[in-house]
Enzyme design. Structure first.
Site, PDB file in Angstrom:
ATOM      1  N   HIS A   1      12.840  -2.224  -0.171  1.00 30.46           N
ATOM      2  CA  HIS A   1      12.123  -1.663  -1.317  1.00 30.46           C
ATOM      3  C   HIS A   1      12.937  -0.519  -1.926  1.00 30.46           C
ATOM      4  O   HIS A   1      13.596   0.234  -1.205  1.00 30.46           O
ATOM      5  CB  HIS A   1      10.747  -1.160  -0.865  1.00 30.46           C
ATOM      6  CG  HIS A   1       9.858  -0.832  -2.010  1.00 30.46           C
ATOM      7  ND1 HIS A   1       9.948   0.357  -2.705  1.00 30.46           N
ATOM      8  CD2 HIS A   1       8.883  -1.547  -2.617  1.00 30.46           C
ATOM      9  CE1 HIS A   1       9.062   0.357  -3.682  1.00 30.46           C
ATOM     10  NE2 HIS A   1       8.396  -0.794  -3.650  1.00 30.46           N
TER      11      HIS A   1
ATOM     12  N   SER B   1       4.472  -1.703 -11.924  1.00 34.02           N
ATOM     13  CA  SER B   1       3.351  -1.419 -12.828  1.00 34.02           C
ATOM     14  C   SER B   1       2.536  -2.660 -13.186  1.00 34.02           C
ATOM     15  O   SER B   1       2.061  -2.791 -14.316  1.00 34.02           O
ATOM     16  CB  SER B   1       3.849  -0.702 -14.095  1.00 34.02           C
ATOM     17  OG  SER B   1       4.393   0.562 -13.747  1.00 34.02           O
TER      18      SER B   1
ATOM     19  N   TRP C   1       0.824  -1.220   0.000  1.00 33.65           N
ATOM     20  CA  TRP C   1       0.000   0.000   0.000  1.00 33.65           C
ATOM     21  C   TRP C   1       0.852   1.262   0.000  1.00 33.65           C
ATOM     22  O   TRP C   1       0.330   2.352  -0.207  1.00 33.65           O
ATOM     23  CB  TRP C   1      -0.926   0.012   1.220  1.00 33.65           C
ATOM     24  CG  TRP C   1      -1.984  -1.049   1.233  1.00 33.65           C
ATOM     25  CD1 TRP C   1      -2.085  -2.144   0.417  1.00 33.65           C
ATOM     26  CD2 TRP C   1      -3.106  -1.117   2.110  1.00 33.65           C
ATOM     27  NE1 TRP C   1      -3.192  -2.886   0.742  1.00 33.65           N
ATOM     28  CE2 TRP C   1      -3.837  -2.270   1.790  1.00 33.65           C
ATOM     29  CE3 TRP C   1      -3.560  -0.303   3.169  1.00 33.65           C
ATOM     30  CZ2 TRP C   1      -4.991  -2.649   2.463  1.00 33.65           C
ATOM     31  CZ3 TRP C   1      -4.710  -0.680   3.844  1.00 33.65           C
ATOM     32  CH2 TRP C   1      -5.429  -1.835   3.497  1.00 33.65           C
ATOM     33  N   LYS C   2       2.131   1.133   0.313  1.00 30.61           N
ATOM     34  CA  LYS C   2       3.007   2.309   0.447  1.00 30.61           C
ATOM     35  C   LYS C   2       2.358   3.282   1.446  1.00 30.61           C
ATOM     36  O   LYS C   2       1.692   2.831   2.377  1.00 30.61           O
ATOM     37  CB  LYS C   2       3.286   2.925  -0.922  1.00 30.61           C
ATOM     38  CG  LYS C   2       3.809   1.864  -1.908  1.00 30.61           C
ATOM     39  CD  LYS C   2       4.372   2.408  -3.174  1.00 30.61           C
ATOM     40  CE  LYS C   2       4.846   1.256  -4.054  1.00 30.61           C
ATOM     41  NZ  LYS C   2       5.508   1.712  -5.279  1.00 30.61           N
TER      42      LYS C   2
ATOM     43  N   GLY D   1       1.802  -2.369  -6.474  1.00 30.95           N
ATOM     44  CA  GLY D   1       1.695  -1.071  -5.810  1.00 30.95           C
ATOM     45  C   GLY D   1       0.363  -0.417  -6.136  1.00 30.95           C
ATOM     46  O   GLY D   1      -0.676  -0.752  -5.576  1.00 30.95           O
ATOM     47  N   GLY D   2       0.391   0.499  -7.089  1.00 23.24           N
ATOM     48  CA  GLY D   2      -0.800   1.298  -7.435  1.00 23.24           C
ATOM     49  C   GLY D   2      -2.077   0.493  -7.600  1.00 23.24           C
ATOM     50  O   GLY D   2      -3.133   0.868  -7.074  1.00 23.24           O
TER      51      GLY D   2
ATOM     52  N   GLY E   1       5.738   2.409 -10.664  1.00 25.55           N
ATOM     53  CA  GLY E   1       4.914   3.616 -10.724  1.00 25.55           C
ATOM     54  C   GLY E   1       4.980   4.356 -12.051  1.00 25.55           C
ATOM     55  O   GLY E   1       4.543   5.504 -12.147  1.00 25.55           O
TER      56      GLY E   1
HETATM   57  P1  13P Z   1       3.568  -0.012  -8.839  1.00 30.96           P
HETATM   58  O1  13P Z   1       2.772  -1.267  -8.989  1.00 30.96           O
HETATM   59  O2  13P Z   1       2.746   1.179  -8.452  1.00 30.96           O
HETATM   60  O3  13P Z   1       4.457   0.224 -10.007  1.00 30.96           O
HETATM   61  O4  13P Z   1       4.536  -0.243  -7.579  1.00 30.96           O
HETATM   62  C1  13P Z   1       5.298  -1.396  -7.541  1.00 30.96           C
HETATM   63  C2  13P Z   1       5.933  -1.483  -6.204  1.00 30.96           C
HETATM   64  O5  13P Z   1       6.809  -0.718  -5.887  1.00 30.96           O
HETATM   65  C3  13P Z   1       5.432  -2.517  -5.290  1.00 30.96           C
HETATM   66  O6  13P Z   1       6.264  -2.656  -4.191  1.00 30.96           O
END
Ligand code: 13P
Length: 256
Positions: free
Chosen positions: A96, A214, A10-11, A235-236, A174
């Site tokens: 990360h 991504s 989730w960051k 991530g996103g 991202g």
């Molecule tokens: P994204 O899927 O947003 O590119 O992020 C990948 C990520 O850093 C997962 O840890």
């Protein structure tokens, strides 16, 4: 065969109440399957709420996004492995690229974090990956291998049994520009070879290697076509219950 693992990182997103709402929504859309493991990694502040919402024996596992290597002490702002364990975490993301880039994290400290996680029963998800400049200089393999060499130094084969490696090329995170299946598979194979050379073939064939960068509902299927790719670190696309559920469902079906 290795069971695929889908991890949602989730960051720095979602408050505790947003986390609870997300989990309730997600649970409506996915169900337990023997064909894939699932982890969500909320920010520290939402972990306790996530644990309560999931319940202690949920098939959706809980992870943290980082951990300090000491158990306790004068480390302002840090969180230790025993603290995470008590809140129901079973996994922790370590190394990360955002921690490496924005917070100066180095492989030596990442090694200490991997060890601390293992000591306290957390499964580390160790992130490695090259920058665009490193890829363009044909240094991908050596960069990834160097990261692994330091981060995993001195671990026994039985320790590696609970480690997951996530290959996350920095240029794909991202950006909407995911690695192709071929690019990911090439690196995943070199990682597996590194494990085989450093430990043994059994350890190498058991370890899960995820792809991250991504990942979306649109590109998860071609990535999982290859049995060199054991899942995804998302991530996103993990922030929206619909898209994360779609990724989970596709992974479950594809490896059924
Ligand atoms: P994204 O899927 O947003 O590119 O992020 C990948 C990520 O850093 C997962 O840890």
């Amino acid at each position: 065969m290795r069971r695929p693992l889908i991890v949602g990182n989730w960051k720095m997103n979602k408050t505790a109440s947003e986390a609870a709402a997300f989990i309730r929504d997600l649970r409506e859309r996915v169900s337990a399957s023997p064909h894939a493991d699932v982890v969500i990694a909320p920010p520290f502040t939402a972990i306790e709420t996530a644990y309560r919402t999931l319940g202690p024996s949920s098939w959706i596992n809980l992870g943290a996004q980082d951990v300090h290597w000491e158990e306790q002490g004068a480390f302002t702002g840090e969180v230790s492995a025993p603290m995470l364990r008590e809140l129901g975490c079973r996994y922790v993301v370590v190394g990360h690229s955002e921690r490496r880039t924005h917070f100066g994290e180095r492989d030596e400290n990442i090694q200490k974090k991997v060890r601390a996680a293992l000591k306290h029963g957390l499964s580390p998800i160790l992130c490695v990956g090259e920058s665009l400049a490193e890829r363009e200089a044909n240094r991908t393999e050596s960069v990834v291998t160097d990261q692994l060499k330091v981060s995993l130094a001195g671990l026994a084969a039985q320790d590696l049994a609970t480690v997951t490696i996530a290959y996350e090329p920095v240029w794909a995170i991202g950006t909407g520009r995911a690695a192709t299946t071929e690019q990911a598979v090439t690196v995943h194979r070199s990682i597996r070879l590194f494990i085989e050379t450093g430990w043994d073939s059994q350890t190498a064939s058991a370890i899960r290697i995820l792809y991250g960068g991504s990942v979306t509902p649109q590109n998860i299927e071609p990535l999982l076509v290859s049995d060199a790719i054991d899942g995804a670190l998302v991530g996103g696309a993990c922030l929206n219950p619909d898209s994360f559920a779609t990724i989970i469902n596709l992974a479950q079906v594809q490896r059924a």
